[in-house]
Enzyme design. Structure first.
Site, PDB file in Angstrom:
ATOM      1  N   GLU A 142       0.806  -1.229   0.000  1.00 15.27           N
ATOM      2  CA  GLU A 142       0.000   0.000   0.000  1.00 15.27           C
ATOM      3  C   GLU A 142       0.840   1.280   0.000  1.00 15.27           C
ATOM      4  OE1 GLU A 142      -1.599  -2.659   0.640  1.00 15.27           O
ATOM      5  OE2 GLU A 142      -3.712  -2.314   0.213  1.00 15.27           O
ATOM      6  N   TYR A 186       3.427   1.999   1.940  1.00 15.69           N
ATOM      7  CA  TYR A 186       3.988   2.388   3.237  1.00 15.69           C
ATOM      8  C   TYR A 186       5.516   2.162   3.253  1.00 15.69           C
ATOM      9  CZ  TYR A 186      -0.743   2.962   5.103  1.00 15.69           C
ATOM     10  OH  TYR A 186      -2.030   3.392   5.338  1.00 15.69           O
ATOM     11  N   ARG A 230       2.317  -8.729   4.257  1.00  9.69           N
ATOM     12  CA  ARG A 230       1.419  -8.150   3.222  1.00  9.69           C
ATOM     13  C   ARG A 230       2.295  -7.648   2.094  1.00  9.69           C
ATOM     14  NH1 ARG A 230      -3.368  -5.152   4.568  1.00  9.69           N
ATOM     15  NH2 ARG A 230      -4.251  -4.289   2.669  1.00  9.69           N
ATOM     16  N   HIS A 238      -1.456   3.798  -1.719  1.00 10.32           N
ATOM     17  CA  HIS A 238      -2.551   4.725  -1.388  1.00 10.32           C
ATOM     18  C   HIS A 238      -2.624   5.900  -2.356  1.00 10.32           C
ATOM     19  CE1 HIS A 238      -4.209   2.681   1.897  1.00 10.32           C
ATOM     20  NE2 HIS A 238      -3.229   2.884   2.746  1.00 10.32           N
ATOM     21  N   GLN A 289     -18.526   5.023   3.219  1.00  9.08           N
ATOM     22  CA  GLN A 289     -19.062   6.240   3.836  1.00  9.08           C
ATOM     23  C   GLN A 289     -18.883   6.315   5.346  1.00  9.08           C
ATOM     24  OE1 GLN A 289     -22.757   6.403   0.985  1.00  9.08           O
ATOM     25  NE2 GLN A 289     -22.958   8.014   2.475  1.00  9.08           N
TER      26      GLN A 289
END
Ligand code: NAP
Ligand code: SF4
Length: 692
Positions: free
Chosen positions: A177, A179, A227, A265, A357
Site C-alpha cells: 500500500e 507504506y 502483506r 494509497h 461512507q
C-alpha cells in the site's frame, strides 16, 4: 465475476466447502479460510482498548478464523498521525491483553498489524528511505541514515515481540500500500546509494531483514503474515519479476502466510470502491500462486479486495486463486458473516456495499469508524439491541432505509411492529440508487432488509398510504416518510424538457441526447453517471473495467499500470453538470470516493460547471449567467434538463399527527433532509429503535 442472485435459498455449509475448510499452518490450525483484513477504525487510539476488544470479540464469536488489528506503529517515526496507536513497550503490551483475551474467549485468533507509515505519516517526525514528500501527506519525511534504518528494523522486531507478550497469535508486517517497506522497494521513493538503495537486491533487503529477524525473535510457533504489494498501480511500480522474487524470498525467509496488497494509497485507480468489480484482483494472487507452485513453495496465499459474499469467496478459492480470502469491511457490516454462511443462512448476511461512507471516510475525517449498513460496528459497547421487557405496538411509516431499520430492530427486540409504505416494494430511495451503473451492491441491501423483515416478524403493509387516524391505536409511531425533491423555481421549468431525478431513475422517462443536470450533489452525480452509460456497467465486466482504469498484468507493465490511453466507451449522451456554488462540483462527495466519481464522469466527457445562476429555461435549453453580478449569460443547448437540486422533508403525515396531539418520532429525511444520506438515516433509526 458477476453479482449473483442472492435471493435464492441456501441449504447448508456444504455450499462453501473451500471457504469453510480448515487450514493447517503446522504449529496451529485455522478453522476456516476467512482472514479479517486489517482496517484502521480509530479504536486503536488511546490507552483503553476495551472497545476494540468488544469489536473483535463479536467477530471471533462469528467464527472468523484469523483477524488482523488495524495498524499499530512500531515507534513514533512510524505513526499514522501524532500519538497514533503504537506498540513498543511491555506496558502497552499489557493494555492489549484485554483484546487478545476477548478474542480467545470468543474462540478466535488475532494478529497485530505492524504498520510503519514512512512518508505517508501525517506528522513531522516521519522518516523514509529518501526525503521525498508523498502526494497524500503535507509532511516531507527525513531521509534515514544507515543507523536510522537499523533502528527501524529493530523497532519492527521489538513490536512483534511485544505482540507475542500481549497474547497475540501473530503479527502482520505491512509491506504494501505504499507504506515504509514499499518505499524502499521502489526507485521512485528510494534514491539511496548505500546498501539499502540502488539495485533491487539492496532495495529488497529491508523486508527480508525484518521478516528474518522477526522470526528469530518470536520463535517458530507464531504467525507471521507478510502483506506483499503484488500490483502497485503507480508509475514506476515494481515489475512482476521483482514481486515474485520478493514473495518467494519472504516465504522462504519465515513468513507463515502471504497476504495480497493492491495498489499504493496514492494510486489513481480505485481498488475497493463499490464500482470496482467483485474479486477484481483475485487474478493477481492467482498469478503468484502459480509462481509458488512452480517453485514448490507451499506458504498459503491470501487474496483480497472486493470480496463481499460467501459465494464470491468460495468461487475465488475453488478457482485456485488463493488459499484464504481477506475481508475487512464485510465483517464490519456483519460480524456473523462466517457463521451465517456455515449455517446455510447466507441470505441473511448484511452485505458490505463498499461505499466507504462510514468506515474509511470517517478515518480520513479523524472520526471513529462505523458501517453504513451496521451502525453497531465499532460501537458494540454502546449500541446494544436488548430484548424489551415492555412489548409495545409500534407503527413505522416509510419502508426506506430509515423505516426498515427502525422496524426490524424494534421487532427483533420483541415489539409488535407494523411497517407501512405507499409503494409496491420496500427500499425507498435505495431503489433509485441501485439502477445507477456501479451501484449494483444496493441490490444486496434491499435483499437483506427483505429477509430481516421476514425473520424479525415485522408486519409489512405495502401499497398502503396511512392517514393520521389509522395510527391512533399505536403506542409509538415512527415517521420515516423520507423526502420530496426541492423545487429550484427556475423560470420556464414547466417545460416538457424538464424532468425530476425520480422521473429519470425510477420512472425511466425518455431523456434526450444533450442533457443539463441541475445540482451536482450525490444524486446529480448519480444521474449523470446513469445518463452517460448505455446500460452496460463496467462493474459487471472486469476486462472493460480494467481497460477503463488502465489496469493490466504486472508482467506486461511495471506496477500493473497500462501506459496506453484508457479505453472508455463513448458516452451515451452529452451531459453538463451544474451547481451554483463556485468551485469544483463534487467537492462534497465522499472523501475516499469523490475523486472516483469525478474521474469517471470526466472519462465520459461530462462538462462540470460551478458558479452559475439559473436564469431561465427556454426552447434553446438552459440560460445561465455567472457570478454575483450575473454576467456572461450563456445558453446551454440541451434537449432535457434534470432537476437534482436536493430535497426537503416529507412531513405532511407527521404534521397531521402532531396537530391531533400525537408525538411521533421523526427519523431520516422526514426529520432533516439537508445532506441526508442512508448512513445518517440508518444510524438514527437504529438508535431510536434500540431505546424504545
Ligand atoms: P445534495 O448532495 O445536498 O446536493 C444538492 C445539490 O443541489 C447541490 O449540488 C446544490 O448545489 C443544489 N441545490 C441546492 N438548492 C438548490 C436550489 N434551490 N436550486 C438549484 N440547485 C440547488 O443532495 P442530493 O444530491 O439530493 O443528495 C442527497 C444525499 O443523498 C447526499 O448526501 C448524497 O450523498 C446521498 N445520495 C443519495 C442517493 C440516492 O440515490 N438516494 C444517491 C447518491 C447520493 P448548489 O446549491 O451549489 O447549486
Ligand atoms: Fe462496507 Fe460501507 Fe459499511 Fe464501510 S460503511 S463497511 S464500505 S457498507
Amino acid at each position: 465475476m458477476s453479482i449473483s442472485d442472492s435471493s435464492a435459498p441456501r441449504t447448508g455449509s456444504s455450499l462453501y466447502p473451500h471457504l469453510l475448510a480448515p487450514l493447517d499452518l503446522g504449529f496451529t490450525r485455522l478453522k476456516n479460510r476467512v482472514l479479517m483484513g486489517s482496517m484502521h477504525t480509530g479504536l486503536e487510539e488511546g490507552r483503553d482498548l476495551s472497545r476494540m476488544a468488544a469489536y473483535f470479540r463479536e467477530r471471533a464469536e462469528g467464527d472468523v478464523a484469523l483477524m488482523v488489528t488495524g495498524g499499530f506503529a512500531p515507534n513514533m517515526a512510524g505513526w499514522v498521525k501524532p500519538f497514533g496507536g503504537t506498540l513498543s513497550t511491555s506496558g502497552a503490551a499489557r493494555r492489549h491483553r484485554v483484546v487478545t483475551d476477548a478474542v480467545h474467549q470468543g474462540g478466535g485468533k488475532i494478529a497485530l498489524q505492524i504498520l510503519h507509515t514512512g512518508r505517508y505519516g501525517y506528522h513531522p517526525l516521519a522518516v523514509a528511505p529518501s526525503a521525498i514528500k508523498s502526494p497524500i501527506s503535507p509532511f516531507k519525511p527525513f531521509a534515514l541514515s544507515s543507523r536510522g534504518v537499523e533502528r527501524q528494523i529493530r523497532a519492527f522486531v521489538n513490536c512483534a515481540a511485544k505482540a507475542r507478550e500481549a497474547g497475540y497469535d501473530g503479527v502482520e508486517i505491512m509491506g504494501s500500500e505504499g507504506y515504509f517497506i514499499n518505499q524502499f522497494l521502489s526507485l521512485q521513493t528510494n534514491h539511496r546509494d548505500d546498501e539499502w538503495g540502488g539495485d533491487y537486491s539492496n532495495r529488497v533487503r529491508l523486508p527480508l531483514e525484518i521478516v528474518a529477524r522477526t522470526r528469530e525473535a518470536v520463535g517458530k510457533d507464531f504467525i507471521i503474515i507478510y502483506r506483499l504489494s503484488m500490483i502497485d498501480l503507480v508509475p514506476g511500480g515494481s515489475s512482476w519479476d521483482e514481486v515474485v522474487t520478493l514473495g518467494k524470498a519472504i516465504a522462504q525467509g519465515g513468513a507463515s502466510i502471504i497476504n495480497t496488497g493492491i495498489g499504493w494509497h496514492e494510486a489513481r485507480v480505485p481498488t475497493i470502491a463499490t464500482s470496482v468489480p467483485r474479486a477484481a484482483f483475485a487474478w493477481v494472487t492467482q498469478k503468484m500462486k502459480a509462481e509458488f507452485a512452480a517453485a514448490g513453495i507451499s506458504t498459503p496465499l491470501v487474496t483480497s479486495n472486493r470480496i463481499n459474499t460467501p459465494e464470491v469467496a468460495e468461487q475465488v478459492l475453488a478457482d485456485g486463486c488463493a488459499d484464504m480470502v481477506s475481508m475487512a469491511r464485510p465483517l464490519l457490516a456483519d460480524p456473523e458473516f462466517v457463521k451465517k454462511s456455515a449455517q446455510g443462512r447466507s441470505d441473511q448476511i448484511n452485505t458490505c456495499i463498499a461505499c466507504n461512507q462510514a468506515c474509511l471516510d470517517h478515518v480520513f475525517q479523524n472520526k471513529l469508524s462505523s458501517c453504513l449498513v451496521n451502525p453497531r460496528a465499532c460501537h458494540e459497547t454502546e449500541l446494544v439491541y436488548r430484548p424489551t421487557p415492555n412489548r409495545r405496538r409500534i407503527a413505522v411509516v416509510g419502508a426506506g432505509p430509515a423505516g426498515l431499520t427502525a422496524a426490524t430492530v424494534a421487532a427483533e427486540r420483541g415489539h409488535e411492529v407494523d411497517l407501512f409504505d405507499g409503494d409496491t416494494r420496500i427500499g425507498g430511495q435505495l431503489n433509485m440508487a441501485r439502477v445507477v451503473p456501479g451501484k449494483e451492491e444496493f441490490d444486496e441491501m434491499i435483499r437483506y432488509f427483505q429477509r430481516r423483515v421476514e425473520t424479525t416478524g415485522v408486519r409489512l403493509h405495502l401499497s398502503t398510504r396511512v392517514q393520521a387516524a389509522d395510527l391512533a391505536g399505536y403506542d409509538e409511531v415512527i415517521i420515516a416518510t423520507g423526502v420530496n425533491p426541492r423545487d429550484p423555481k427556475i423560470p420556464g421549468q414547466e417545460s416538457a424538457k424538464v424532468l425530476s431525478y425520480i422521473e429519470v431513475l425510477r420512472d425511466r422517462k425518455p431523456v434526450g441526447e444533450r442533457v443539463a443536470v441541475i445540482g451536482a450533489g450525490g444524486i446529480g452525480f448519480d444521474v449523470a453517471e446513469f445518463l452517460v452509460h448505455d446500460g452496460h456497467s463496467t462493474t459487471l465486466n472486469l476486462p472493460a473495467w480494467q481497460a477503463e482504469w488502465g489496469v493490466t498484468d504486472p508482467a506486461l507493465a511495471p506496477g500493473g499500470l497500462n501506459t496506453a490511453p484508457p479505453l472508455v466507451s463513448p458516452p451515451a449522451r452529452q451531459v453538463t453538470l451544474l451547481q451554483r456554488k463556485a468551485g469544483k462540483p463534487g467537492a462534497g462527495l465522499g472523501k475516499t470516493t469523490g475523486w472516483i466519481h469525478r474521474t469517471a464522469l470526466k472519462m465520459k466527457k461530462v462538462k462540470m460547471i460551478g458558479g452559475v445562476n439559473y436564469e431561465r429555461i427556454g426552447d434553446e435549453g438552459l440560460l445561465v449567467s455567472y457570478g454575483e453580478k450575473r454576467e456572461n449569460p450563456t445558453w446551454i443547448a440541451c434537449d432535457s434538463i434534470v432537476l437534482c437540486a436536493g430535497q426537503t422533508p416529507q412531513r405532511e403525515l407527521a404534521d397531521a399527527l402532531q396537530a391531533s396531539g400525537m408525538k411521533p418520532h421523526l427519523i431520516g429525511g422526514a426529520l432533516e433532509a439537508g445532506e441526508l444520506d442512508a448512513k445518517r438515516a440508518i444510524d438514527q433509526a437504529a438508535r431510536l429503535a434500540a431505546r424504545l
